[in-house]
Design a protein around this motif. Structure first.
Motif, PDB file in Angstrom:
ATOM      1  N   MET A   1      -9.775  32.621  57.272  1.00 38.95           N
ATOM      2  CA  MET A   1     -10.487  33.573  58.116  1.00 38.95           C
ATOM      3  C   MET A   1     -10.403  34.975  57.504  1.00 38.95           C
ATOM      4  SD  MET A   1      -9.989  34.435  62.176  1.00 38.95           S
ATOM      5  CE  MET A   1      -8.555  35.492  61.974  1.00 38.95           C
ATOM      6  N   THR A   2     -11.518  35.698  57.547  1.00 35.65           N
ATOM      7  CA  THR A   2     -11.576  37.052  57.015  1.00 35.65           C
ATOM      8  C   THR A   2     -11.556  38.062  58.155  1.00 35.65           C
ATOM      9  OG1 THR A   2     -12.825  36.347  55.059  1.00 35.65           O
ATOM     10  CG2 THR A   2     -12.939  38.674  55.648  1.00 35.65           C
ATOM     11  N   SER A   3     -10.778  39.131  57.979  1.00 33.99           N
ATOM     12  CA  SER A   3     -10.710  40.202  58.970  1.00 33.99           C
ATOM     13  C   SER A   3     -10.999  41.537  58.303  1.00 33.99           C
ATOM     14  CB  SER A   3      -9.320  40.275  59.603  1.00 33.99           C
ATOM     15  OG  SER A   3      -8.965  39.072  60.242  1.00 33.99           O
ATOM     16  N   LEU A   4     -11.551  42.463  59.079  1.00 36.03           N
ATOM     17  CA  LEU A   4     -11.668  43.842  58.631  1.00 36.03           C
ATOM     18  C   LEU A   4     -10.448  44.613  59.104  1.00 36.03           C
ATOM     19  CD1 LEU A   4     -15.397  44.734  59.499  1.00 36.03           C
ATOM     20  CD2 LEU A   4     -14.490  43.752  57.383  1.00 36.03           C
ATOM     21  N   LEU A   5      -9.958  45.507  58.276  1.00 27.74           N
ATOM     22  CA  LEU A   5      -8.876  46.415  58.656  1.00 27.74           C
ATOM     23  C   LEU A   5      -9.476  47.812  58.715  1.00 27.74           C
ATOM     24  CD1 LEU A   5      -5.860  47.106  59.159  1.00 27.74           C
ATOM     25  CD2 LEU A   5      -5.657  47.410  56.675  1.00 27.74           C
ATOM     26  N   TRP A   6      -9.646  48.323  59.933  1.00 30.46           N
ATOM     27  CA  TRP A   6     -10.272  49.635  60.137  1.00 30.46           C
ATOM     28  C   TRP A   6      -9.201  50.708  60.037  1.00 30.46           C
ATOM     29  CZ3 TRP A   6     -12.264  51.561  65.525  1.00 30.46           C
ATOM     30  CH2 TRP A   6     -12.921  52.792  65.378  1.00 30.46           C
ATOM     31  N   ALA A  27      -7.772  36.513  54.807  1.00 30.14           N
ATOM     32  CA  ALA A  27      -8.259  37.556  53.908  1.00 30.14           C
ATOM     33  C   ALA A  27      -8.502  38.858  54.671  1.00 30.14           C
ATOM     34  CB  ALA A  27      -9.543  37.102  53.223  1.00 30.14           C
ATOM     35  N   VAL A  28      -8.249  39.975  53.974  1.00 28.73           N
ATOM     36  CA  VAL A  28      -8.362  41.287  54.606  1.00 28.73           C
ATOM     37  C   VAL A  28      -9.310  42.174  53.798  1.00 28.73           C
ATOM     38  CG1 VAL A  28      -7.101  43.332  55.397  1.00 28.73           C
ATOM     39  CG2 VAL A  28      -5.977  41.090  55.399  1.00 28.73           C
ATOM     40  N   ILE A  29     -10.209  42.845  54.514  1.00 26.68           N
ATOM     41  CA  ILE A  29     -11.080  43.839  53.888  1.00 26.68           C
ATOM     42  C   ILE A  29     -10.760  45.197  54.500  1.00 26.68           C
ATOM     43  CG2 ILE A  29     -13.457  44.588  53.479  1.00 26.68           C
ATOM     44  CD1 ILE A  29     -14.334  41.687  53.757  1.00 26.68           C
ATOM     45  N   PRO A  30      -9.972  46.037  53.808  1.00 22.35           N
ATOM     46  CA  PRO A  30      -9.653  47.380  54.334  1.00 22.35           C
ATOM     47  C   PRO A  30     -10.872  48.301  54.244  1.00 22.35           C
ATOM     48  CG  PRO A  30      -8.044  46.632  52.691  1.00 22.35           C
ATOM     49  CD  PRO A  30      -9.240  45.749  52.565  1.00 22.35           C
ATOM     50  N   VAL A  31     -11.154  48.992  55.335  1.00 19.31           N
ATOM     51  CA  VAL A  31     -12.349  49.831  55.410  1.00 19.31           C
ATOM     52  C   VAL A  31     -11.992  51.207  55.962  1.00 19.31           C
ATOM     53  CG1 VAL A  31     -14.708  50.034  56.285  1.00 19.31           C
ATOM     54  CG2 VAL A  31     -13.687  47.764  55.958  1.00 19.31           C
ATOM     55  N   TYR A  32     -12.489  52.237  55.301  1.00 19.80           N
ATOM     56  CA  TYR A  32     -12.442  53.581  55.883  1.00 19.80           C
ATOM     57  C   TYR A  32     -13.877  54.035  56.072  1.00 19.80           C
ATOM     58  CZ  TYR A  32     -11.386  58.353  57.067  1.00 19.80           C
ATOM     59  OH  TYR A  32     -11.299  59.532  57.756  1.00 19.80           O
ATOM     60  N   LEU A  70     -10.134  49.130  48.671  1.00 17.44           N
ATOM     61  CA  LEU A  70     -10.547  49.975  49.785  1.00 17.44           C
ATOM     62  C   LEU A  70     -12.068  50.114  49.779  1.00 17.44           C
ATOM     63  CD1 LEU A  70      -9.861  51.854  52.148  1.00 17.44           C
ATOM     64  CD2 LEU A  70      -9.659  53.735  50.483  1.00 17.44           C
ATOM     65  N   ILE A  71     -12.692  49.725  50.889  1.00 17.26           N
ATOM     66  CA  ILE A  71     -14.133  49.848  51.043  1.00 17.26           C
ATOM     67  C   ILE A  71     -14.432  51.127  51.812  1.00 17.26           C
ATOM     68  CG2 ILE A  71     -16.221  48.792  51.989  1.00 17.26           C
ATOM     69  CD1 ILE A  71     -14.938  47.271  49.624  1.00 17.26           C
ATOM     70  N   THR A  92     -12.746  39.235  63.127  1.00 17.76           N
ATOM     71  CA  THR A  92     -11.911  40.189  63.851  1.00 17.76           C
ATOM     72  C   THR A  92     -11.812  41.492  63.075  1.00 17.76           C
ATOM     73  OG1 THR A  92     -10.579  38.341  64.702  1.00 17.76           O
ATOM     74  CG2 THR A  92      -9.651  40.560  64.937  1.00 17.76           C
ATOM     75  N   ILE A  93     -11.732  42.590  63.834  1.00 15.30           N
ATOM     76  CA  ILE A  93     -11.484  43.903  63.250  1.00 15.30           C
ATOM     77  C   ILE A  93     -10.122  44.363  63.756  1.00 15.30           C
ATOM     78  CG2 ILE A  93     -12.260  46.297  63.046  1.00 15.30           C
ATOM     79  CD1 ILE A  93     -15.081  45.238  63.824  1.00 15.30           C
ATOM     80  N   HIS A  94      -9.161  44.488  62.864  1.00 14.52           N
ATOM     81  CA  HIS A  94      -7.823  44.951  63.239  1.00 14.52           C
ATOM     82  C   HIS A  94      -7.743  46.467  63.021  1.00 14.52           C
ATOM     83  CE1 HIS A  94      -5.776  41.062  63.831  1.00 14.52           C
ATOM     84  NE2 HIS A  94      -6.589  40.615  62.882  1.00 14.52           N
TER      85      HIS A  94
END
Length: 446
Positions: A1-6, A27-32, A70-71, A92-94
């Motif tokens: 499962m992929t999550s966004l990290l806000w 999996a984690v996609i860090p986003v600013y 970092l996206i 999910t967005i964490h």
């Protein structure tokens, strides 16, 4: 499962509950997301933008070292994150919970897909409430209640690696955001090193044994200078708490004050714009050309009061001001110049690297006497005697070079001593005259 990290004001990998939860799930996609829309009038100020640029750079490097990336995206954060979740298949967005009113609105807009975690406070404001479930509006009562929930949990370790998705979404280039000043470049005096590594190093070297006294002395390096690192979340409050051991209680109460101000803006979201005590809506603030002239003189450090001018010049040059001097300069604007506290709050918002909505609003209203927990309006700080009391001579010499040659017994009040240099302005108003004018205005409120 992929999550966004806000990521928002939590630009770290150590003690990051949202990151830990996301990494455990897959999996984690860090986003600013640089959102200049949702804050409205509270769009990030110039000094904060400088810090943000220099904080995102090492954060991106740290994520790369952990196998991540970092996206960067720009726009309305709720819309950007929703689109990015659809694009990447993230379920999910964490994120770490925030309390500024614009962040809370964005959190609501993201709905059930957002999973919020507590991590930027010693204890979540929702847990430190009165018997009726409301937020404390008096700090002493809040501190007493908070102590029942201390010490905080131990900080979480930095993850050894961060699971990556099979493919990465596109990212903006940080340089294209134009966060740094161009012409003129006013940041030449910023002697800061933003980023998590610098924050943790500063925590490690903390010496607070004499903090209660030293923090009030402008000519000494008695402040921790952790405030911008804490504001941007490069270090967590509980990491700082743990590092202080059984140190100075005054320092720990300063950490608790940050929690208190979050509770205030949770209960009163418009606290940065509205008087905490509605009676002060009647206070006759000065307006017009003369008031605007005085406001500009205050901003430029040309009031004729050395301690005030030193503080305002330190602020412009470095993006920071000594804590004791912040109170003196704020009191001067409000009480001596009788200019609305919101004018000063806005100036600090644009020029402080540690400008924080809750802290800034609560502190200004505390000085103004307009807040829910505040000094009486009639309590007027005397800048000349405060300068002498806290031995600010060398501080003045550093930031007001026109006065560098004056002796200790006259530097605090060169006008009164009859030795004001020609290139230094006369006081905008005398202390006694200003005090009487302020007290007369205060009587109209009653």
């Amino acid at each position: 499962m992929t999550s966004l990290l806000w990521l928002r004001q939590d630009l770290r990998l150590h003690d990051h509950p949202a990151l830990t939860a996301a990494a455990h799930a897959g999996a984690v996609i860090p986003v600013y997301v640089l959102d200049d829309e949702a804050p409205g009038a509270w769009r990030m100020g110039g000094a904060q933008r400088w810090w943000l640029h220099h904080s995102l750079t090492p954060l991106s490097k740290s994520l790369k070292e952990k196998g991540s990336k970092l996206i960067l995206r720009r726009g309305n954060a709720a819309e950007v994150l929703a689109d990015l979740a659809t694009e990447t298949g993230a379920e999910t967005i964490h994120a770490i919970r925030h309390y500024e009113p614009w962040w809370r609105k964005l959190e609501d807009a993201l709905g059930d897909r957002l999973c919020l975690h507590d991590g930027n406070h010693l204890a979540p404001p929702e847990q430190v409430t009165t018997g009726s479930g409301g937020q404390y509006r008096i700090y002493s009562s809040f501190w007493k209640a908070l102590q029942q929930q201390l010490p905080p949990d131990d900080p979480l370790p930095m993850p050894r690696s961060i699971p990556a998705p099979d493919t990465w979404p596109k990212s903006d280039r940080l340089a294209d955001w134009n966060l740094l000043p161009t012409s003129p470049d006013w940041s030449g005096g910023f002697d800061w090193t933003p980023g998590e590594a610098a924050a943790l190093a500063k925590v490690k070297s903390l010496d607070i044994n004499d903090y209660d006294t030293a923090r009030n002395m402008p000519s000494q390096e008695g402040s921790s200078r952790l405030s911008p690192h804490l504001h941007f979340g490069e270090v967590s409050p509980r990491t700082v708490w743990q590092a202080t051991g059984r140190g100075d209680t005054t320092f720990r109460k300063e950490l608790a004050w940050r929690d208190f101000t979050s509770g205030v803006i949770r209960a009163l979201p418009r606290y940065g714009e509205e008087n905490g005590r509605p009676a002060f809506d009647k206070l006759p603030w000065r307006t017009g050309a003369e008031a605007r002239r005085d406001l500009k003189a205050w901003q430029q450090g040309r009031t004729g009061y050395p301690i005030v001018d030193a503080g305002m010049r330190q602020l412009w040059t470095t993006g920071w001001m000594h804590n004791r001097v912040r109170m003196i300069t704020a009191s001067f604007l409000i009480k001596h110049l009788l200019i609305d506290w919101r004018e000063g709050e806005r100036w600090f918002w644009d020029t402080l690297v540690d400008a924080d909505y809750g802290n800034n609003a609560v502190n200004w209203q505390w000085v103004a006497g307009t807040g829910v927990d505040a000094n009486m309006f009639g309590r007027i700080m005397a800048p000349l005697s405060q300068s002498a009391k806290f031995d600010a001579g060398d501080y003045i010499r550093q930031w007001v070079p026109e006065l560098a040659g004056l002796a200790d017994d006259v530097i605090h009040d060169p006008e009164g001593a009859g030795c004001r240099p020609r290139d230094y302005p006369a006081p905008l108003i005398g202390h006694r005259e200003a005090r009487e004018r302020a007290l007369a205005a205060g009587r109209k409120v009653r």
